[in-house]
Design a protein around this motif. Sequence first.
Motif, short mmCIF file in Angstrom:
data_model
loop_
_atom_site.label_atom_id
_atom_site.label_comp_id
_atom_site.label_asym_id
_atom_site.label_seq_id
_atom_site.Cartn_x
_atom_site.Cartn_y
_atom_site.Cartn_z
N VAL A 1 14.06 2.87 4.88
CA VAL A 1 12.82 3.63 5.05
C VAL A 1 11.67 2.65 5.00
CG1 VAL A 1 13.71 5.80 4.15
CG2 VAL A 1 12.74 4.12 2.57
N THR A 2 10.57 3.04 5.64
CA THR A 2 9.42 2.15 5.78
C THR A 2 8.23 2.69 5.00
OG1 THR A 2 10.14 1.50 7.99
CG2 THR A 2 7.84 1.07 7.42
N PHE A 3 7.59 1.82 4.23
CA PHE A 3 6.34 2.14 3.57
C PHE A 3 5.24 1.30 4.19
CE2 PHE A 3 9.48 3.42 0.48
CZ PHE A 3 8.93 4.52 -0.15
N LEU A 4 4.13 1.94 4.54
CA LEU A 4 2.94 1.25 5.04
C LEU A 4 1.91 1.27 3.92
CD1 LEU A 4 2.81 2.75 8.64
CD2 LEU A 4 3.85 0.59 7.90
N VAL A 5 1.65 0.09 3.36
CA VAL A 5 0.94 0.01 2.08
C VAL A 5 -0.45 -0.59 2.26
CG1 VAL A 5 0.99 -0.98 -0.23
CG2 VAL A 5 3.12 -0.16 0.83
N GLY A 6 -1.42 0.04 1.59
CA GLY A 6 -2.78 -0.48 1.55
C GLY A 6 -3.57 -0.22 2.81
N SER B 1 -2.07 -1.43 6.02
CA SER B 1 -0.75 -0.87 6.39
C SER B 1 0.34 -1.94 6.45
CB SER B 1 -0.85 -0.13 7.74
OG SER B 1 -1.72 0.97 7.65
N THR B 2 0.40 -2.77 5.42
CA THR B 2 1.46 -3.77 5.34
C THR B 2 2.81 -3.07 5.23
OG1 THR B 2 -0.04 -5.29 4.23
CG2 THR B 2 2.32 -5.76 4.05
N GLU B 3 3.77 -3.54 6.01
CA GLU B 3 5.06 -2.85 6.11
C GLU B 3 6.07 -3.39 5.09
OE1 GLU B 3 6.78 -1.68 10.08
OE2 GLU B 3 8.27 -3.19 9.51
N PHE B 4 6.69 -2.46 4.38
CA PHE B 4 7.77 -2.77 3.45
C PHE B 4 8.97 -1.90 3.79
CE2 PHE B 4 3.96 -3.94 1.14
CZ PHE B 4 4.30 -5.09 0.45
N LEU B 5 10.16 -2.49 3.80
CA LEU B 5 11.39 -1.77 4.07
C LEU B 5 12.24 -1.71 2.81
CD1 LEU B 5 12.35 -3.34 7.53
CD2 LEU B 5 11.19 -1.16 7.12
N ILE B 6 12.74 -0.52 2.51
CA ILE B 6 13.59 -0.32 1.32
C ILE B 6 14.78 0.53 1.74
CG2 ILE B 6 13.70 0.55 -1.05
CD1 ILE B 6 10.73 0.27 -1.28
N HIS B 7 15.93 0.27 1.15
CA HIS B 7 17.10 1.09 1.43
C HIS B 7 16.86 2.52 0.97
CE1 HIS B 7 19.07 -2.89 1.69
NE2 HIS B 7 19.85 -2.28 2.57
N LYS B 8 17.18 3.45 1.84
CA LYS B 8 16.91 4.86 1.57
C LYS B 8 17.61 5.33 0.29
CE LYS B 8 17.02 7.74 5.02
NZ LYS B 8 17.51 8.65 6.09
N GLU B 9 18.84 4.92 0.09
CA GLU B 9 19.58 5.37 -1.09
C GLU B 9 18.92 4.90 -2.39
OE1 GLU B 9 23.72 4.46 -0.92
OE2 GLU B 9 24.18 6.19 0.34
N VAL B 10 18.33 3.70 -2.37
CA VAL B 10 17.65 3.17 -3.55
C VAL B 10 16.44 4.03 -3.87
CG1 VAL B 10 16.39 1.20 -4.49
CG2 VAL B 10 18.49 0.82 -3.19
N SER C 1 -1.95 -1.12 -3.90
CA SER C 1 -2.06 -2.48 -3.38
C SER C 1 -0.68 -3.06 -3.05
CB SER C 1 -2.75 -3.38 -4.40
OG SER C 1 -1.90 -3.58 -5.53
N GLU C 2 -0.69 -4.12 -2.26
CA GLU C 2 0.56 -4.81 -1.95
C GLU C 2 1.19 -5.38 -3.22
OE1 GLU C 2 0.25 -7.65 1.22
OE2 GLU C 2 -1.25 -6.43 2.27
N GLY C 3 0.36 -5.90 -4.11
CA GLY C 3 0.89 -6.46 -5.35
C GLY C 3 1.61 -5.43 -6.18
N ALA D 1 -2.28 -4.91 -10.92
CA ALA D 1 -1.09 -4.41 -10.21
C ALA D 1 -0.24 -3.55 -11.13
CB ALA D 1 -0.27 -5.57 -9.66
N LEU D 2 -0.14 -3.91 -12.40
CA LEU D 2 0.65 -3.12 -13.34
C LEU D 2 0.03 -1.74 -13.56
CD1 LEU D 2 1.53 -5.87 -15.96
CD2 LEU D 2 3.17 -4.62 -14.54
N VAL D 3 -1.30 -1.69 -13.69
CA VAL D 3 -1.97 -0.39 -13.86
C VAL D 3 -1.83 0.44 -12.59
CG1 VAL D 3 -4.19 0.74 -14.23
CG2 VAL D 3 -3.55 -1.25 -15.61
N GLU D 4 -2.00 -0.19 -11.43
CA GLU D 4 -1.82 0.53 -10.16
C GLU D 4 -0.40 1.05 -10.04
OE1 GLU D 4 -4.99 -1.95 -7.35
OE2 GLU D 4 -2.88 -2.50 -7.37
N LEU D 5 0.57 0.26 -10.49
CA LEU D 5 1.97 0.68 -10.41
C LEU D 5 2.24 1.86 -11.33
CD1 LEU D 5 4.79 0.32 -9.31
CD2 LEU D 5 5.18 -1.49 -10.99
#
Length: 205
Positions: free
Chosen positions: A7-12, A15-24, A54-56, A93-97
Amino acid sequence: SNPKSLVTFLVGPGSTEFLIHKEVVWLHSDILSAAFNSRFTEDQTQTYRLEDTSEGAFRLFMQWLYCQNFKIIQGPEHIYPENCPLEWAEDTALVELWVLADKFVIPRLQNFIIDTMQKIFEYSNYIPVHTFHYLYINTAMDSLLRRYIVRLCVVFAHKSLYDKFYQYFPHDMLVDIAMEYASRAETLDRPGLSVADYHVDTSIG
């Protein structure tokens, strides 16, 4: 589902692209699992936009999804420079997370972040004042993250922190700190008050 599916996340804003396994993703968040099967994804392409983080923060999110851990620079051997842009960025980044984990209802991640923030404080003896405005804009009144940071200030902050960094304290946070001090005072012997201590010196007039 196919364990190789991504699955694809467009972040910030960019729209920076991140790919993650769907099952995860599905394993750790029912909210995201539902989102990838709803109108929130773009044209059923398994893409999710996250403009308000954020990307971080998202890189830490990915690390935790796969490992239930993440690497941070602020460890017990870390030497803090006079200016700390990398450290401040990591604190933010920790607070944003934490806010992102709250959005996706991942309490285990939220607790891991709080534990990580406490370890950083124990290593550095530094309270992340630069995160306060973001924290209070993006969390609710009963937020456990707010309560943790307020307690950290009440128990450990010196007068110099408020004097030097007063501009970092939102009004609502100062009220919360005052309430916490008042609650603590109720369990202690109250100091006396001599009204004469507040009289103006008449010998100079």
